[in-house]
Design a protein around this motif. Structure first.
Motif, short mmCIF file in Angstrom:
data_model
loop_
_atom_site.label_atom_id
_atom_site.label_comp_id
_atom_site.label_asym_id
_atom_site.label_seq_id
_atom_site.Cartn_x
_atom_site.Cartn_y
_atom_site.Cartn_z
N ILE A 325 0.81 -1.21 0.00
CA ILE A 325 0.00 0.00 0.00
C ILE A 325 0.85 1.26 0.00
CG2 ILE A 325 -0.32 0.37 2.48
CD1 ILE A 325 -3.06 0.33 -0.24
N LEU A 326 1.98 1.24 0.73
CA LEU A 326 2.83 2.42 0.77
C LEU A 326 3.52 2.66 -0.57
CD1 LEU A 326 4.40 2.01 4.32
CD2 LEU A 326 2.81 3.79 3.58
N THR A 327 3.91 1.59 -1.25
CA THR A 327 4.52 1.73 -2.57
C THR A 327 3.54 2.34 -3.55
OG1 THR A 327 5.95 -0.18 -2.16
CG2 THR A 327 5.65 0.50 -4.45
N TYR A 328 2.31 1.83 -3.54
CA TYR A 328 1.32 2.35 -4.48
C TYR A 328 1.02 3.82 -4.20
CZ TYR A 328 -2.71 2.75 -7.45
OH TYR A 328 -3.57 3.16 -8.43
N ALA A 329 0.89 4.16 -2.91
CA ALA A 329 0.59 5.55 -2.57
C ALA A 329 1.71 6.48 -3.01
CB ALA A 329 0.37 5.68 -1.06
N SER A 330 2.96 6.08 -2.81
CA SER A 330 4.08 6.93 -3.16
C SER A 330 4.19 7.15 -4.67
CB SER A 330 5.39 6.32 -2.64
OG SER A 330 5.37 6.26 -1.23
N ILE A 331 3.74 6.17 -5.45
CA ILE A 331 3.82 6.29 -6.90
C ILE A 331 2.65 7.10 -7.47
CG2 ILE A 331 3.69 4.96 -9.05
CD1 ILE A 331 5.21 2.73 -7.63
N THR A 332 1.46 6.92 -6.92
CA THR A 332 0.27 7.50 -7.53
C THR A 332 -0.14 8.85 -6.97
OG1 THR A 332 -1.17 6.27 -6.02
CG2 THR A 332 -0.63 5.23 -8.12
N VAL A 333 0.21 9.13 -5.71
CA VAL A 333 -0.19 10.41 -5.13
C VAL A 333 0.88 11.46 -5.44
CG1 VAL A 333 -0.70 11.63 -2.97
CG2 VAL A 333 -1.42 9.25 -3.26
N PRO A 334 0.49 12.63 -5.97
CA PRO A 334 1.48 13.69 -6.22
C PRO A 334 2.24 14.01 -4.94
CG PRO A 334 -0.63 14.24 -7.21
CD PRO A 334 -0.86 13.02 -6.38
N ASN A 335 3.56 14.15 -5.05
CA ASN A 335 4.38 14.31 -3.86
C ASN A 335 3.98 15.53 -3.04
OD1 ASN A 335 7.23 15.36 -2.54
ND2 ASN A 335 7.02 13.13 -2.54
N GLU A 336 3.53 16.60 -3.70
CA GLU A 336 3.16 17.80 -2.95
C GLU A 336 1.88 17.61 -2.14
OE1 GLU A 336 1.48 18.19 -7.15
OE2 GLU A 336 3.35 17.57 -6.19
N LEU A 337 1.15 16.50 -2.41
CA LEU A 337 -0.06 16.19 -1.65
C LEU A 337 0.12 15.01 -0.71
CD1 LEU A 337 -2.78 16.46 -4.45
CD2 LEU A 337 -2.25 18.14 -2.70
N LEU A 338 1.28 14.37 -0.78
CA LEU A 338 1.46 13.10 -0.09
C LEU A 338 1.31 13.24 1.42
CD1 LEU A 338 1.99 10.17 -0.68
CD2 LEU A 338 4.44 10.61 -0.58
N GLY A 339 1.84 14.33 1.98
CA GLY A 339 1.71 14.52 3.41
C GLY A 339 0.27 14.64 3.85
N ARG A 340 -0.55 15.40 3.08
CA ARG A 340 -1.95 15.58 3.43
C ARG A 340 -2.75 14.29 3.27
NH1 ARG A 340 -2.84 20.76 -0.25
NH2 ARG A 340 -0.87 19.95 -1.07
N VAL A 341 -2.48 13.55 2.21
CA VAL A 341 -3.20 12.30 1.97
C VAL A 341 -2.88 11.29 3.08
CG1 VAL A 341 -3.40 10.34 0.40
CG2 VAL A 341 -3.35 12.66 -0.50
N MET A 342 -1.61 11.18 3.42
CA MET A 342 -1.21 10.23 4.46
C MET A 342 -1.76 10.65 5.82
SD MET A 342 2.68 9.52 3.15
CE MET A 342 3.22 9.58 4.81
N SER A 343 -1.74 11.96 6.10
CA SER A 343 -2.21 12.40 7.41
C SER A 343 -3.70 12.16 7.56
CB SER A 343 -1.89 13.89 7.60
OG SER A 343 -2.66 14.70 6.73
N ALA A 344 -4.47 12.35 6.49
CA ALA A 344 -5.90 12.09 6.56
C ALA A 344 -6.17 10.62 6.82
CB ALA A 344 -6.56 12.53 5.26
N ALA A 345 -5.47 9.75 6.11
CA ALA A 345 -5.65 8.31 6.31
C ALA A 345 -5.21 7.89 7.70
CB ALA A 345 -4.87 7.54 5.24
N ASN A 346 -4.09 8.43 8.17
CA ASN A 346 -3.61 8.09 9.51
C ASN A 346 -4.58 8.54 10.59
OD1 ASN A 346 -1.35 6.99 8.38
ND2 ASN A 346 0.02 8.67 8.91
N THR A 347 -5.20 9.70 10.39
CA THR A 347 -6.18 10.19 11.36
C THR A 347 -7.32 9.20 11.51
OG1 THR A 347 -5.64 12.50 10.89
CG2 THR A 347 -7.78 12.05 11.92
#
Length: 431
Positions: A325-347
């Motif tokens: 899942i982390l590999t797919y997220a790092s490839i498909t999510v734009p890097n400038e949004l990666l922190g926000r996407v990960m933080s939302a999921a982690n929340t």
């Protein structure tokens, strides 16, 4: 392509985190032992555990936009230094005879807050340090790092606690300082790409939340992962008390948790290979059924060695899911949004952990360890059934790079948004 082992920045980051994670595992093992020894109350131990995981609930969402705005190198460094200061107050308080449950809650809360920022910054920085073709290997290497030091951390934590209750926390504080030194050797520019004027913090945070919540598969997966995180976070304290009721010493409990982690290490070692051979739905559904079969066995275990062996089996499948899942997220999510996407999921998925820690304390007080294991097993079985009958999970598209993926590697979510679940469902707790 330069081999990963010759990537100086990745090596510096990885080495520092070996040291830091080892220290964190040492103090994490000693923390419930310290609270139980001082107060004799599982409820107090649950309260401290809840304080340590509370930042995942209240800080992950705003931390994501900040990670996407600030220099990630500075976030990494500051996180290590602040955590070091917090941990070093514990041995001082123990030696002075003034340590309280309230202080322990404050210390683990600060440590958890630093962890939130560090992990978001590290995950967002990794695609800037490692080429896309090496990301799966990098994440698998990080999984092996985490699982490997967990083999040594709990036994060391139990042993050091036996020698002196302050030693595990002193060692952890020093480990954070050493990790901070390794961060200084990072030479890659980890600042996010320059953009227009920043939108308001909460608006930016909600952008990430909308990204991860827009897809039906993501919503279903988030719910399943949140439930499993709740179960395993509660299970840690339950197993510590269960082993103690059977006469296990702190040192043996540490060894038990180390044995528990053997399975996680073995899973991490094969995760990169499995990533390209199994579909996401097979891993997701299969993982929950494996856990449903194994969890009830803890109730029948009467020694720390039996508990550790069962735990090793449950931990084996976690790294496989993490790497995919982390590999797919790092490839498909734009890097400038990666922190926000990960933080939302982690929340959404880690935010249940404070509830789990408090729930473990309540269950242990009300029905004891065996009853608590039964309740957690029933929750996991229900989750496995839900995953199996869910059309969204069963009909999910394959991940890019797997053997059953389409030849053009079309992502399983619409191109806009280009997001997928950036979660770490089994690293904390080790399930």
């Amino acid at each position: 392509m330069t081999p990963l082992r010759r990537n100086r920045d990745f090596t510096a980051l990885w080495t520092g985190q070996v040291i830091s994670t080892l220290g964190a595992r040492i103090s994490a093992t000693a923390t419930p032992l310290l609270v139980l020894a001082a107060t004799g109350s599982p409820l107090d131990a649950g309260l401290v555990g809840a304080a340590g995981t509370l930042p995942h609930l209240i800080a992950s969402l705003p931390a994501g936009p900040l990670v996407d705005r600030w220099n990630r190198h500075r976030i990494l460094l500051a996180s290590e230094l602040v955590a070091a200061v917090a941990l070093l107050t514990v041995p001082l308080a123990i030696w002075s005879g003034v340590l309280t449950v309230a202080q322990m809650c404050a210390v683990v809360f600060v440590q958890g807050l630093c962890l939130v920022f560090f992990e978001l910054a590290e995950h967002a920085a990794l695609p800037m340090v490692v080429p896309p073709g090496q990301l799966a290997t990098a994440f698998a290497t990080n999984e092996a790092r985490s699982r490997g030091v967990t083999l040594a951390g709990p036994p060391l934590g139990g042993f050091l606690f036996t020698v002196d209750r302050a030693l595990p926390f002193l060692v952890d504080g020093i480990s954070y300082l050493l990790a901070a030194v390794s961060i200084l050797f990072l030479r890659r520019d980890l600042r996010p790409a320059a953009r227009g004027p920043a939108e308001p913090l909460w608006t930016s945070a909600l952008t990430g939340l909308r990204y991860v919540w827009r897809n039906r598969f993501i919503r279903a997966s988030l719910l399943l992962i949140a439930v499993s995180n709740l179960v395993f976070q509660a299970l840690i304290l339950v197993l510590v008390v269960h082993a103690g009721d059977h006469g296990a010493t702190p040192a043996r409990i540490g060894l038990m948790l180390g044995l528990y982690s053997v399975g996680g290490l073995l899973g991490a070692l094969i995760a990169a290979r499995v990533h390209s051979r199994l579909s996401l739905r097979v891993v997701l559904i299969g993982t929950y059924w494996i856990w449903s079969v194994l969890l009830p066995l803890f109730a029948w275990a009467s020694s720390p060695w039996q508990i550790g062996a069962i735990g090793a089996l449950t931990a084996f499948v976690g790294p496989i899911w993490n790497v995919m899942i982390l590999t797919y997220a790092s490839i498909t999510v734009p890097n400038e949004l990666l922190g926000r996407v990960m933080s939302a999921a982690n929340t959404l998925t880690w935010g249940v952990m404070p509830i789990a820690s408090l729930g473990a304390g309540v269950l242990l007080t009300a029905v004891g360890p065996v009853g608590a294991i039964g309740a957690l097993s029933a929750i996991m079985l229900t989750t496995a059934i839900a995953a199996t009958i869910s059309p969204t999970i069963r009909k999910s598209s394959p991940l890019p790079g797997t053997d059953d993926a389409a030849p053009d590697h079309t992502p399983p979510v619409p191109p806009a948004p280009r997001d997928q679940l950036p979660l770490d469902p089994a690293t904390r707790p080790p399930g």
